[in-house]
Motif scaffolding. Structure first.
Motif, PDB file in Angstrom:
ATOM      1  N   ILE A  15       1.846   5.743 -12.070  1.00 23.66           N
ATOM      2  CA  ILE A  15       1.432   4.395 -11.673  1.00 23.66           C
ATOM      3  C   ILE A  15       1.397   3.445 -12.865  1.00 23.66           C
TER       4      ILE A  15
ATOM      5  N   VAL B 146      -0.842  11.106 -12.579  1.00 21.70           N
ATOM      6  CA  VAL B 146      -1.028   9.872 -11.808  1.00 21.70           C
ATOM      7  C   VAL B 146      -0.863   8.651 -12.708  1.00 21.70           C
TER       8      VAL B 146
ATOM      9  N   TRP C  81       2.306   2.100  -3.439  1.00 29.60           N
ATOM     10  CA  TRP C  81       1.340   2.713  -4.360  1.00 29.60           C
ATOM     11  C   TRP C  81       1.046   4.144  -3.956  1.00 29.60           C
ATOM     12  N   ARG C  82       0.975   4.375  -2.606  1.00 29.06           N
ATOM     13  CA  ARG C  82       0.671   5.725  -2.149  1.00 29.06           C
ATOM     14  C   ARG C  82       1.791   6.694  -2.557  1.00 29.06           C
ATOM     15  N   THR C  83       3.048   6.236  -2.412  1.00 26.87           N
ATOM     16  CA  THR C  83       4.167   7.082  -2.837  1.00 26.87           C
ATOM     17  C   THR C  83       4.042   7.425  -4.317  1.00 26.87           C
TER      18      THR C  83
ATOM     19  N   ILE D 273       5.505  13.089   3.751  1.00 24.47           N
ATOM     20  CA  ILE D 273       5.479  13.521   2.341  1.00 24.47           C
ATOM     21  C   ILE D 273       6.573  14.553   2.152  1.00 24.47           C
TER      22      ILE D 273
ATOM     23  N   LEU E  96       1.418   7.498  -6.073  1.00 26.92           N
ATOM     24  CA  LEU E  96       0.261   8.365  -6.273  1.00 26.92           C
ATOM     25  C   LEU E  96       0.637   9.821  -5.984  1.00 26.92           C
ATOM     26  N   ILE E  97       1.374  10.025  -4.868  1.00 27.49           N
ATOM     27  CA  ILE E  97       1.730  11.404  -4.502  1.00 27.49           C
ATOM     28  C   ILE E  97       2.680  11.994  -5.543  1.00 27.49           C
TER      29      ILE E  97
ATOM     30  N   GLN F 119       6.974  18.272  -2.645  1.00 30.57           N
ATOM     31  CA  GLN F 119       5.724  17.812  -3.267  1.00 30.57           C
ATOM     32  C   GLN F 119       4.534  18.586  -2.716  1.00 30.57           C
TER      33      GLN F 119
ATOM     34  N   VAL G  16       1.560  10.371   7.542  1.00 30.39           N
ATOM     35  CA  VAL G  16       2.241   9.951   6.314  1.00 30.39           C
ATOM     36  C   VAL G  16       3.347  10.951   6.004  1.00 30.39           C
TER      37      VAL G  16
ATOM     38  N   PHE H 142       0.830  -1.199   0.000  1.00 29.15           N
ATOM     39  CA  PHE H 142       0.000   0.000   0.000  1.00 29.15           C
ATOM     40  C   PHE H 142       0.866   1.252   0.000  1.00 29.15           C
ATOM     41  N   ASP H 143       1.905   1.254   0.839  1.00 34.25           N
ATOM     42  CA  ASP H 143       2.784   2.421   0.933  1.00 34.25           C
ATOM     43  C   ASP H 143       3.422   2.752  -0.413  1.00 34.25           C
TER      44      ASP H 143
END
Lengths: 348, 580
Positions: free
Chosen positions: A306, A302, A45-47, A189, A49-50, A193, A187, A42-43
């Protein structure tokens, strides 16, 4: 929605349907394969995404320049990527001077303000001169003529700046207050960013209100609707078009500095890819549509971040990161083929 | 001419003077002045570096001497013609002098890499600081008088004079080429008389200028009479002259590589590839009116298909002969044209351009990537592409490879000319001018577009095949967007739809930079400038096809008619919403 097959399936239809099916199958199979392997948690994918949102907001800012110009002139300002490059490349010299004199890290807000100002003003001046010299004399010419001029202008600007400032890749000085991370809801960031996303949103909201609420904004919308009638209402069409280019240039100049926050290096050829991608974003959102350009930019950022991993990694394609630009260009091609009026636009 | 008009005329001259300054400073700051300095025009007197800056000032001053047509007044009195020229040139020169002062006072070269002392020295006419700046003002005065004087000359003398000056420059620039040719012919004495350290000698320059001046004068004084005589000649006699010229041309083309040696043959071979591509893209852009910015995709497909089929170390390892591979490559080309063309051809002009650009980039990135590595070799490319085999001729030699390229160029030109004059060509014309009307007259738009696209693809692929053979290997680096832009520029320079235009364009834009190494660095800058200037000044190109000229020029005088024909309101560009 009703799916209606054409009465006669021509060769072209066949190819188009083949393309549709191939893309859908490819995306589904690729995503399924990647997700089922569960390489990225999950982490991860989140990175991604950001990263994508940050980059996408820069595309969105540049895309606004395309969309604004298209809105009033119905032409693609192919050289807009170079307008973006001109500002940030010029501001590099201001940034190094400020860093050498210690202002940049001693009084960072002042320093950043100067860098932003230099970049935005340079881009604006380049955009306005471009319009005056290369596009205004051709306003009545057949459609392809200004487009060819714009391609020429793009090359000309790129290599002018190469000759003026040198061909090397230069690194911006580090800005200390932007290093490190913020902790947002637990989280971490990157500060850059956050700054990029927030500034881009502020600029876009500012533009939206400018176009909707001010006199000049109203004049721009009038010119976009009908130049003749706008002229009859006492609007100076030439000046409005100049203003439009100026605003597009300002936004591109700001986008340039934000781009540097993320990638740190500048060169004469840096404008080409962001330019094309921003154009993709503008078309994606329905060209001429301001909100569309913003959403298109975010979506493209995005997807580009991704997409390569999601679609390709599971299929065993090596070094998916090399194919980031392929994803963007493929999206460009597909959007133009299947939905040239954009996602928010309406078919006419 | 009344006083207000006169004031306006002088203000325009002053403005043009400022433009001259900006132009000259721009030329200096992008480094052209310094980079071109080593090349002599007239050895010992004039170098190309100084000449470029001087020409900018001179041309703006010359422009200042005549009021634009739109003012609706005739030529101003003589003293004002001179006055405007002097004003513009002196302002231009004074601006350059001011720039020299600034450059001394400020460390401009921290930002602008070319603002160095050497540049200042050249711009200051090689003199020390204050003297150089003063000398510039004097030079400005002289330029102004010269510009005004040139304008006051009767046209029948002005034309030949300008031609003579231009001829000196061109003959001087052709030095690397002429030298080799003269050497090959064993004419060292002639070469030594005309050329010395890269430029013309003074006697050489005088002879060239004199000869061109004489021909030009003869032409403007007696040319009309001669042309009338030729027109009155009986048809068979004229035909005879045409055939003789044709034969001379063929013989010249056949002996050319022996005349110019290995290096220049290589250059001509490269130009040949671009002529092939230009002919192909000309079908797409010039005939059918589809702006294709991804033409390099076909060049790449042709090159890689040839390499994969013929190289013994490729993934197939078939090692076919070039002549067996070529028909297969052409087939692949036509198919790829159909497959790439089919989805994109329903788009309108500018979107088509962007989509094709995207496709070109996709092809390039895919070739570079690891994903296709087993087939294309990634960044390492494919090696060991064998040359064509034919009767023991060594086609590794550029002098020999010239012949098959020439054969394909001639064949290509023949096909292109035949197409232009055929039913298909007329269908393309109609389609380019107005799709809806063309469709209404029964032309199948999609099929004709696909035909143009596939034919263009075949030309591009043949050029690609020759690229692979010429290099003996193929890498993705040779195949980028700039190839597409180069081909587009040469078509625009020569004239869309014009086959002589393609050939001249290829020689000027591809051949010249190969010969003049200094230009190579500014090649893309020049392409960009060519695209802009041609669109603003001569959209029909240098050697326009008669028809395009009519199409692009007629409407300028008669905008209502243009609007009527295309259904576009005159005051603005086409207001179309994006749609399929």
């Amino acid at each position: 929605m009703r799916l209606r097959l054409p009465e006669r399936l021509s060769f072209v239809d066949l190819i188009l349907w083949g393309l549709r099916v191939a893309i859908v199958v490819f995306v589904l199979v690729g995503s399924y394969a990647t997700l089922s392997q569960g390489v990225l948690g999950f982490d991860g994918w989140r990175t991604l995404l950001i990263v994508g949102v940050a980059q996408g907001s820069i595309y969105a800012l540049i895309a606004l320049g395309y969309t604004l110009v298209y809105g009033v002139l119905f032409m693609i300002n192919f050289a807009h990527g170079e307008v973006f490059m001109a500002g940030v490349f010029t501001a590099f010299f201001a940034a190094t001077a400020l860093a050498d004199s210690g202002i940049l890290n001693g009084n960072p807000l002042f320093g950043l303000a100067i860098i932003f100002a230099v970049s935005m003003v340079t881009s604006m001046v380049v955009a306005v001169i471009l319009e005056r010299v290369a596009y205004r004399p051709l306003r009545r010419a057949p459609r392809l003529v200004p487009l060819i001029t714009a391609i020429g202008a793009s090359l000309f600007l790129q290599y002018t700046f190469r000759s003026l400032y040198g061909s090397g890749v230069r690194s911006y000085p580090t800005i200390e207050i932007l290093t490190g991370t913020f902790d947002i809801a637990g989280v971490p960031i990157q500060k850059t960013q956050v700054v990029v996303i927030v500034s881009a949103i502020l600029l876009m909201v500012g533009l939206y209100f400018f176009v909707q609420r001010t006199r000049t904004g109203r004049a721009m919308r009038a010119v976009s609707e009908d130049k003749d009638v706008a002229a009859m209402m006492g609007i100076n069409v030439d000046r409005v078009i100049s203003t439009t280019f100026a605003i597009g240039g300002l936004l591109a100049g700001a986008a340039g500095i934000l781009y540097v926050f993320l990638f740190n290096s500048v060169s004469f050829s840096m404008g080409f890819l962001p330019g094309i991608k921003a154009f993709t974003a503008a078309v994606l959102g329905g060209i001429g549509n301001i909100v569309g350009a913003m959403l298109g930019g975010l979506f493209l950022g995005v997807l580009e971040s991704i997409g390569p991993f999601l679609f390709l990694d599971g299929l065993g394609v090596p070094s998916t990161n090399q194919l980031r630009d392929v994803v963007a260009f493929t999206l460009l091609v597909l959007v133009l083929i299947f939905r040239p009026y954009g996602i928010l636009g309406r078919k006419e | 001419m009344n006083d207000t008009m006169l004031g306006r005329f002088y203000r325009r001259a002053a403005g043009l003077g400022l433009l001259g300054t900006l132009g000259a400073v721009y030329v200096a700051l992008i480094g052209i002045v310094e980079r071109f300095e080593p090349r002599n025009i007239v050895t010992g007197y004039l170098t190309l570096g100084l000449l470029t800056a001087a020409l900018v000032v001179f041309v703006t001053a010359y422009r200042a001497t005549e009021p634009p047509h739109s003012w609706g007044i005739g030529p101003p009195p003589r003293q004002h013609v001179l006055g405007a020229g002097v004003l513009a040139a002196v302002i231009g020169a004074a601006g350059v002098a001011l720039f020299l002062v600034l450059n001394r006072a400020l460390p401009l070269d921290a930002v602008l890499v070319n603002a160095n002392d050497r540049m200042s020295e050249i711009l200051g006419l090689g003199l020390e600081f204050p003297a150089g700046a003063l000398a510039l003002l004097g030079a400005g005065l002289a330029f102004g008088v010269a510009a005004g004087g040139l304008r006051l000359l009767a046209p029948r003398f002005r034309g030949p004079l300008i031609a003579a000056v231009v001829a000196v420059m061109l003959v001087s620039l052709m030095e690397p080429f002429m030298r080799v040719v003269l050497l090959q012919l064993g004419q060292n004495a002639i070469s030594g008389f005309f050329y010395q350290s890269g430029g013309l000698t003074v006697p050489g320059a005088i002879i060239v200028a004199g000869a061109v001046l004489a021909i030009g004068l003869a032409n403007s004084l007696r040319g009309e009479a001669v042309r009338e005589r030729v027109a009155e000649m009986p048809a068979d006699q004229r035909r005879g002259i045409q055939i003789a010229l044709f034969v001379v041309g063929i013989v010249f083309l056949l002996v050319l590589p022996q005349l110019i040696g290995s290096f220049l043959s290589e250059v001509v071979g490269t130009v040949g590839l671009y002529i092939l591509m230009g002919l192909g893209l000309n079908i797409v852009v010039g005939y059918a009116g589809l702006l294709d910015l991804g033409y390099v995709a076909f060049f790449a497909i042709g090159a890689y298909a040839t390499a994969i089929l013929t190289s013994p170390v490729s993934v197939l390892g078939w090692g076919l002969s070039f002549w067996v591979a070529i028909p297969i490559v052409m087939l692949i080309a036509a198919l790829s044209g159909l497959i790439i063309g089919a989805p994109v051809l329903r788009l309108r002009g500018d979107y088509l351009a962007i989509v094709t650009l995207g496709i070109g980039e996709i092809v390039r990135i895919l070739l570079l990537s690891d994903a296709l590595r087993p087939w294309t070799g990634g960044a390492q490319g494919i090696l060991q592409v064998p040359p064509p085999e034919f009767a023991d001729i060594d086609f590794f030699q550029p002098q020999n490879l010239y012949y098959p390229i020439l054969a394909f160029v001639v064949l290509g030109a023949f096909v292109a000319i035949s197409l232009a004059n055929s039913r298909v060509g007329r269908a393309w014309n109609a389609m380019r001018e107005d799709e809806d009307v063309a469709a209404a007259t029964g032309i199948n738009i999609t099929n004709y577009k696909l035909l143009a696209f596939s034919l263009g693809a075949v030309f591009g692929c043949i050029a690609g095949a020759f690229l692979a053979v010429k290099l003996g290997s193929i890498f993705p680096h040779n195949l980028n967007l700039l190839v597409s832009i180069t081909v587009l520029s040469l078509i625009i320079l020569g004239g869309m739809g014009s086959i002589p235009g393609v050939i001249v364009g290829a020689f000027v834009l591809v051949g010249l930079p190969e010969l003049l190494r200094e230009f190579a660095e500014y090649r893309l800058l020049i392409y960009g400038a060519v695209l802009i200037v041609m669109m603003l000044w001569r959209p029909e190109g240098l050697i326009p096809s008669a028809q395009r000229k009519r199409e692009l020029r007629e409407h300028e005088d008669d905008e209502d008619q243009w609007a009527h024909q295309t259904g576009v309101p005159t005051a603005m560009p086409a207001v179309e919403r994006p749609g399929p």
